[in-house]
Design an enzyme around this catalytic site. Sequence first.
Site, PDB file in Angstrom:
ATOM      1  N   CYS A   1       0.822  -1.214   0.000  1.00 26.22           N
ATOM      2  CA  CYS A   1       0.000   0.000   0.000  1.00 26.22           C
ATOM      3  C   CYS A   1       0.852   1.259   0.000  1.00 26.22           C
ATOM      4  CB  CYS A   1      -0.926   0.022   1.210  1.00 26.22           C
ATOM      5  SG  CYS A   1      -1.926  -1.458   1.366  1.00 26.22           S
TER       6      CYS A   1
ATOM      7  N   GLY B   1     -13.829  -9.494  -8.259  1.00 23.07           N
ATOM      8  CA  GLY B   1     -14.353  -8.984  -6.990  1.00 23.07           C
ATOM      9  C   GLY B   1     -13.704  -9.638  -5.786  1.00 23.07           C
TER      10      GLY B   1
ATOM     11  N   ARG C   1     -23.573  -5.521   3.704  1.00 19.24           N
ATOM     12  CA  ARG C   1     -23.228  -6.939   3.824  1.00 19.24           C
ATOM     13  C   ARG C   1     -22.121  -7.168   4.867  1.00 19.24           C
ATOM     14  NH1 ARG C   1     -20.955  -9.823  -1.668  1.00 19.24           N
ATOM     15  NH2 ARG C   1     -20.990 -11.981  -0.941  1.00 19.24           N
TER      16      ARG C   1
ATOM     17  N   CYS D   1     -15.390  -0.919   4.899  1.00 20.41           N
ATOM     18  CA  CYS D   1     -14.207  -1.329   4.133  1.00 20.41           C
ATOM     19  C   CYS D   1     -14.081  -0.440   2.903  1.00 20.41           C
ATOM     20  CB  CYS D   1     -14.340  -2.777   3.663  1.00 20.41           C
ATOM     21  SG  CYS D   1     -14.769  -3.967   4.952  1.00 20.41           S
ATOM     22  N   CYS D   2     -12.847  -0.111   2.515  1.00 20.51           N
ATOM     23  CA  CYS D   2     -12.656   0.678   1.299  1.00 20.51           C
ATOM     24  C   CYS D   2     -12.852  -0.231   0.088  1.00 20.51           C
ATOM     25  CB  CYS D   2     -11.262   1.308   1.271  1.00 20.51           C
ATOM     26  SG  CYS D   2      -9.922   0.133   1.048  1.00 20.51           S
TER      27      CYS D   2
END
Lengths: 380, 137
Positions: free
Chosen positions: A80, A115, A187, A198-199
């Site tokens: 990251c 995904g 979800r 969450c990003c």
Amino acid sequence: MRPVFVAGAAVHPFGKHPDLPAAELGYRAVQDLIARTGVAPEQVDTGFGGSTYGGSLLAQRVLQRVGVSGQPVFTVENACASGASAVHLGWQAIAAGTADCVIAFGTENLSAFGGGTLPLTTADLEIDQGMVMPAAYAMRAQRYLHDFGATVDDLTRVSVKNRRNGAANPRAHFQREVSPDDVEQSRPIADPLRLLHCCPNSDGAAAVLLCSEDFAKDLPTARVRMRASVVRSGRFHTSFRDMTWPDITERTAQAAYDVAGIGPADLDLVELHDAFSVAELLHAEALGIADRGQAFKAVAAGDFDRDGRVAVSPSGGLLSRGHPVGATGVTQICEAYWQLTGEAAELQVPGAEVALTHVTGGGIFGVDNGACAVHILTTT
Amino acid sequence: MTTPAIPDARVIGGEWIHRDGDHATLTITKCHNCGSTWFPPRDVCSSCASADTEETTTADHGIAYASTVVRIGPAAFRPPYVLAYVDISDVRVLAHVDALEALPPGTPVTLRVGPIGADENGEFSSYLVAETAGGAR
Ligand SMILES: [Zn+2]
């Protein structure tokens, strides 16, 4: 060391761009940067491109399209923190006097992976046991809530704040506010985290021009001073660790504060690595902008709002912008640049003069994160 | 009595697992130079680089530090599945949990061997934990 300046910034909007490979996204951001600054290819002394999944010689494949070829060019991988690490290497070159003008960029296309959770490619014991990044942050969240008496509502407040900020950011993946209900109804991913904690996995790119003071004087663009650029790696051990205290962030930030002669109380804004909503609480405390175990109260009190004590992720953070891994650290610096030059439009933090950017990540076992980068920017 | 480690490709980490009746223990490394403990075991200490190390064995029980139910994850682990970080004999180990919900921090757990997932060749196993019957020992 010589003073280092940022004299230009460009972002290819983040989102789903399945037809634009990392090199194409990077090219578009760098081309935009060159158009804004008017820098000629031969003026660029060296280039650094950060990416985790972009492949071999990514920086060459991007920079040669805008005439930067022949010069020393490097592709940088640090999970990251890849893009921010590329910026750091550019900072080193300017500060050391070996370069007067550097292009640093980050780019990533994650749509290529489909995904779900990102693939962890580092093959270790925890991945063999079914570890995924949301699970790591979920366990940090469980422990933070347990240790400090926070609730899931406190995690939700971070998502709501950052999505509200990002709603006004034309470069963000998500440009829509969410309600607490939206978050709670989303979800479940890894208890207690839900999807809107969450990003998103995104595609995008960002680029900055780094230069010396003399070089900046001849440019048409505004400049800001890069007071500190620090990268640290995680401390490896397999014994007990306090997962509510990301020591890599504390160590990186402390080194940056020392270099800059600036402390957390001086900051007007922070662009923070909120890959998951709990991360804003953990890292805000490790950065020193909230007391230990108190960041959730600061969020609830509005301290981190755009007009609060210190604006945290006024661009919307990773939760709104999305997280094209290698591009994130550079786009944070772009957003901070526009804040300090007064070009942030609807995102503008009133009177912003001091900004900190923080990116950390890399899910390898035995460290809290693999790599962390902190940059401190000022108007003068 | 503990049996030798389990050299079985269908047991993740099997080379470090010892069965002890229904329970299991793990091989760890202790560094005589700096006192660090390591799992998985290693020849050279990753803190001080000393080779003056010793292989030893954990207890068969520990304490859950944190836990979660993974609801979106790799299909091989058949989500939802429960993970926990477990503190056991000076090492922290990530393990599957034989449970339906996340363990609260501080839950005493016991280590054993059991299935944690399945792939095209059938089930595979590893060390896993479950809440200790009757609480801490
Ligand atoms: Zn040692």
